[in-house]
Design a protein around this motif. Structure first.
Motif, PDB file in Angstrom:
ATOM      1  N   TYR A  35      49.124  46.387  48.647  1.00  0.00           N
ATOM      2  CA  TYR A  35      48.219  46.134  47.534  1.00  0.00           C
ATOM      3  C   TYR A  35      47.508  47.447  47.236  1.00  0.00           C
ATOM      4  O   TYR A  35      46.896  48.037  48.132  1.00  0.00           O
ATOM      5  N   CYS A  36      47.606  47.932  45.999  1.00  0.00           N
ATOM      6  CA  CYS A  36      47.002  49.202  45.603  1.00  0.00           C
ATOM      7  C   CYS A  36      46.049  48.994  44.427  1.00  0.00           C
ATOM      8  O   CYS A  36      46.389  48.304  43.464  1.00  0.00           O
ATOM      9  N   ILE A  37      44.877  49.621  44.534  1.00  0.00           N
ATOM     10  CA  ILE A  37      43.882  49.583  43.463  1.00  0.00           C
ATOM     11  C   ILE A  37      43.418  51.023  43.250  1.00  0.00           C
ATOM     12  O   ILE A  37      42.984  51.678  44.197  1.00  0.00           O
ATOM     13  N   PRO A  38      43.493  51.542  42.031  1.00  0.00           N
ATOM     14  CA  PRO A  38      43.058  52.924  41.799  1.00  0.00           C
ATOM     15  C   PRO A  38      41.541  53.076  41.896  1.00  0.00           C
ATOM     16  O   PRO A  38      40.792  52.109  41.725  1.00  0.00           O
ATOM     17  N   ALA A  39      41.091  54.296  42.172  1.00  0.00           N
ATOM     18  CA  ALA A  39      39.657  54.592  42.197  1.00  0.00           C
ATOM     19  C   ALA A  39      39.033  54.118  40.895  1.00  0.00           C
ATOM     20  O   ALA A  39      39.586  54.331  39.812  1.00  0.00           O
ATOM     21  N   GLY A  40      37.907  53.419  41.003  1.00  0.00           N
ATOM     22  CA  GLY A  40      37.234  52.871  39.832  1.00  0.00           C
ATOM     23  C   GLY A  40      37.866  51.600  39.306  1.00  0.00           C
ATOM     24  O   GLY A  40      37.375  51.008  38.345  1.00  0.00           O
ATOM     25  N   GLY A  41      38.943  51.143  39.938  1.00  0.00           N
ATOM     26  CA  GLY A  41      39.672  49.964  39.477  1.00  0.00           C
ATOM     27  C   GLY A  41      38.971  48.660  39.818  1.00  0.00           C
ATOM     28  O   GLY A  41      37.927  48.634  40.480  1.00  0.00           O
ATOM     29  N   VAL A  42      39.579  47.573  39.373  1.00  0.00           N
ATOM     30  CA  VAL A  42      39.020  46.231  39.547  1.00  0.00           C
ATOM     31  C   VAL A  42      39.997  45.386  40.361  1.00  0.00           C
ATOM     32  O   VAL A  42      41.192  45.326  40.058  1.00  0.00           O
ATOM     33  N   ASP A  43      39.481  44.739  41.384  1.00  0.00           N
ATOM     34  CA  ASP A  43      40.258  43.812  42.204  1.00  0.00           C
ATOM     35  C   ASP A  43      40.083  42.427  41.598  1.00  0.00           C
ATOM     36  O   ASP A  43      39.003  41.843  41.668  1.00  0.00           O
ATOM     37  N   ASN A  44      41.124  41.894  41.002  1.00  0.00           N
ATOM     38  CA  ASN A  44      41.022  40.611  40.302  1.00  0.00           C
ATOM     39  C   ASN A  44      41.744  39.475  41.020  1.00  0.00           C
ATOM     40  O   ASN A  44      42.110  38.491  40.408  1.00  0.00           O
ATOM     41  N   GLN A  45      41.931  39.609  42.325  1.00  0.00           N
ATOM     42  CA  GLN A  45      42.645  38.565  43.064  1.00  0.00           C
ATOM     43  C   GLN A  45      41.810  37.306  43.246  1.00  0.00           C
ATOM     44  O   GLN A  45      40.587  37.339  43.151  1.00  0.00           O
ATOM     45  N   SER A  46      42.500  36.211  43.493  1.00  0.00           N
ATOM     46  CA  SER A  46      41.885  34.916  43.783  1.00  0.00           C
ATOM     47  C   SER A  46      42.105  34.610  45.258  1.00  0.00           C
ATOM     48  O   SER A  46      42.985  35.200  45.887  1.00  0.00           O
ATOM     49  N   PRO A  47      41.343  33.678  45.836  1.00  0.00           N
ATOM     50  CA  PRO A  47      41.572  33.311  47.238  1.00  0.00           C
ATOM     51  C   PRO A  47      43.013  32.850  47.449  1.00  0.00           C
ATOM     52  O   PRO A  47      43.633  32.271  46.554  1.00  0.00           O
ATOM     53  N   HIS A  48      43.514  33.097  48.640  1.00  0.00           N
ATOM     54  CA  HIS A  48      44.896  32.750  48.987  1.00  0.00           C
ATOM     55  C   HIS A  48      44.919  31.496  49.853  1.00  0.00           C
ATOM     56  O   HIS A  48      43.937  31.179  50.518  1.00  0.00           O
ATOM     57  N   THR A  49      46.037  30.835  49.876  1.00  0.00           N
ATOM     58  CA  THR A  49      46.194  29.630  50.687  1.00  0.00           C
ATOM     59  C   THR A  49      46.672  29.959  52.101  1.00  0.00           C
ATOM     60  O   THR A  49      46.844  29.059  52.911  1.00  0.00           O
ATOM     61  N   GLU A  50      46.864  31.255  52.393  1.00  0.00           N
ATOM     62  CA  GLU A  50      47.328  31.695  53.704  1.00  0.00           C
ATOM     63  C   GLU A  50      46.287  32.632  54.328  1.00  0.00           C
ATOM     64  O   GLU A  50      45.534  33.288  53.618  1.00  0.00           O
ATOM     65  N   ASP A  51      46.260  32.705  55.657  1.00  0.00           N
ATOM     66  CA  ASP A  51      45.442  33.703  56.338  1.00  0.00           C
ATOM     67  C   ASP A  51      45.994  35.082  56.000  1.00  0.00           C
ATOM     68  O   ASP A  51      47.195  35.228  55.718  1.00  0.00           O
ATOM     69  N   GLU A  52      45.121  36.079  56.069  1.00  0.00           N
ATOM     70  CA  GLU A  52      45.514  37.409  55.595  1.00  0.00           C
ATOM     71  C   GLU A  52      44.887  38.499  56.464  1.00  0.00           C
ATOM     72  O   GLU A  52      43.729  38.388  56.863  1.00  0.00           O
ATOM     73  N   ILE A  53      45.667  39.520  56.729  1.00  0.00           N
ATOM     74  CA  ILE A  53      45.166  40.727  57.401  1.00  0.00           C
ATOM     75  C   ILE A  53      45.418  41.890  56.464  1.00  0.00           C
ATOM     76  O   ILE A  53      46.522  42.036  55.923  1.00  0.00           O
ATOM     77  N   TYR A  54      44.387  42.696  56.245  1.00  0.00           N
ATOM     78  CA  TYR A  54      44.508  43.941  55.491  1.00  0.00           C
ATOM     79  C   TYR A  54      44.371  45.104  56.471  1.00  0.00           C
ATOM     80  O   TYR A  54      43.477  45.085  57.323  1.00  0.00           O
ATOM     81  N   VAL A  55      45.201  46.125  56.314  1.00  0.00           N
ATOM     82  CA  VAL A  55      45.034  47.384  57.026  1.00  0.00           C
ATOM     83  C   VAL A  55      44.892  48.453  55.948  1.00  0.00           C
ATOM     84  O   VAL A  55      45.804  48.638  55.126  1.00  0.00           O
ATOM     85  N   VAL A  56      43.740  49.126  55.917  1.00  0.00           N
ATOM     86  CA  VAL A  56      43.518  50.177  54.926  1.00  0.00           C
ATOM     87  C   VAL A  56      44.313  51.409  55.378  1.00  0.00           C
ATOM     88  O   VAL A  56      44.051  51.950  56.451  1.00  0.00           O
ATOM     89  N   THR A  57      45.285  51.810  54.570  1.00  0.00           N
ATOM     90  CA  THR A  57      46.087  52.985  54.915  1.00  0.00           C
ATOM     91  C   THR A  57      45.571  54.241  54.221  1.00  0.00           C
ATOM     92  O   THR A  57      45.779  55.347  54.721  1.00  0.00           O
ATOM     93  N   SER A  58      44.914  54.083  53.073  1.00  0.00           N
ATOM     94  CA  SER A  58      44.278  55.216  52.405  1.00  0.00           C
ATOM     95  C   SER A  58      43.243  54.697  51.423  1.00  0.00           C
ATOM     96  O   SER A  58      43.315  53.563  50.959  1.00  0.00           O
ATOM     97  N   GLY A  59      42.262  55.550  51.117  1.00  0.00           N
ATOM     98  CA  GLY A  59      41.226  55.200  50.154  1.00  0.00           C
ATOM     99  C   GLY A  59      39.970  54.648  50.794  1.00  0.00           C
ATOM    100  O   GLY A  59      39.905  54.449  52.008  1.00  0.00           O
ATOM    101  N   ARG A  60      38.985  54.414  49.934  1.00  0.00           N
ATOM    102  CA  ARG A  60      37.694  53.895  50.390  1.00  0.00           C
ATOM    103  C   ARG A  60      37.175  52.886  49.369  1.00  0.00           C
ATOM    104  O   ARG A  60      37.342  53.065  48.168  1.00  0.00           O
ATOM    105  N   ALA A  61      36.536  51.841  49.898  1.00  0.00           N
ATOM    106  CA  ALA A  61      35.971  50.780  49.055  1.00  0.00           C
ATOM    107  C   ALA A  61      35.010  49.974  49.898  1.00  0.00           C
ATOM    108  O   ALA A  61      34.737  50.305  51.050  1.00  0.00           O
ATOM    109  N   ARG A  62      34.542  48.901  49.316  1.00  0.00           N
ATOM    110  CA  ARG A  62      33.715  47.924  50.005  1.00  0.00           C
ATOM    111  C   ARG A  62      34.388  46.582  49.808  1.00  0.00           C
ATOM    112  O   ARG A  62      34.844  46.269  48.709  1.00  0.00           O
ATOM    113  N   ILE A  63      34.479  45.773  50.870  1.00  0.00           N
ATOM    114  CA  ILE A  63      34.993  44.405  50.731  1.00  0.00           C
ATOM    115  C   ILE A  63      33.806  43.460  50.784  1.00  0.00           C
ATOM    116  O   ILE A  63      32.888  43.639  51.594  1.00  0.00           O
ATOM    117  N   VAL A  64      33.823  42.476  49.879  1.00  0.00           N
ATOM    118  CA  VAL A  64      32.713  41.530  49.747  1.00  0.00           C
ATOM    119  C   VAL A  64      33.274  40.110  49.865  1.00  0.00           C
ATOM    120  O   VAL A  64      34.267  39.763  49.220  1.00  0.00           O
TER     121      VAL A  64
END
Length: 109
Positions: A35-64
């Motif tokens: 999953y890639c989001i450019p700097a200044g971009g918008v994350d428009n995803q909805s909740p998923h029906t499955e458990d999820e693990i994210y590993v940040v491979t590059s970039g910086r953001a805040r998860i809320v």
């Protein structure tokens, strides 16, 4: 065994797209994608029906989420349970995330 090439590597979204999701591998019990989001971009995803693990491979953001928020950068590993609202915000550097779903993405839909 299978080598999953390209997983977690930054790729710019297609012209006009806010972000980019690519599924690289899928079996019934899990799936892997990027999953890639450019700097200044918008994350428009909805909740998923499955458990999820994210590993940040590059970039910086805040998860809320409704109960917490955290700054994330390369090497951060984030667990989000199925159904939990979550969003990456304040994306200051192009963000690339290796994503693992269990069971496979969309299998509980």
């Amino acid at each position: 065994m299978e080598i999953i090439k390209g997983a977690g590597e930054w790729a710019p979204p297609a012209a006009g797209a806010a972000n980019d999701w690519v599924e690289h591998f899928k079996v019934s019990d899990l799936s892997v994608g990027t999953y890639c989001i450019p700097a200044g971009g918008v994350d428009n995803q909805s909740p998923h029906t499955e458990d999820e693990i994210y590993v940040v491979t590059s970039g910086r953001a805040r998860i809320v989420t409704p109960s917490d928020e955290a700054e994330v950068g390369p090497g951060a590993v984030i667990f989000v349970p199925a159904g939990e609202e979550h969003r990456f915000v304040d994306i200051t550097e192009d963000l690339a995330l290796l994503v693992v779903f269990g069971p496979a993405y969309g299998s509980r839909a």
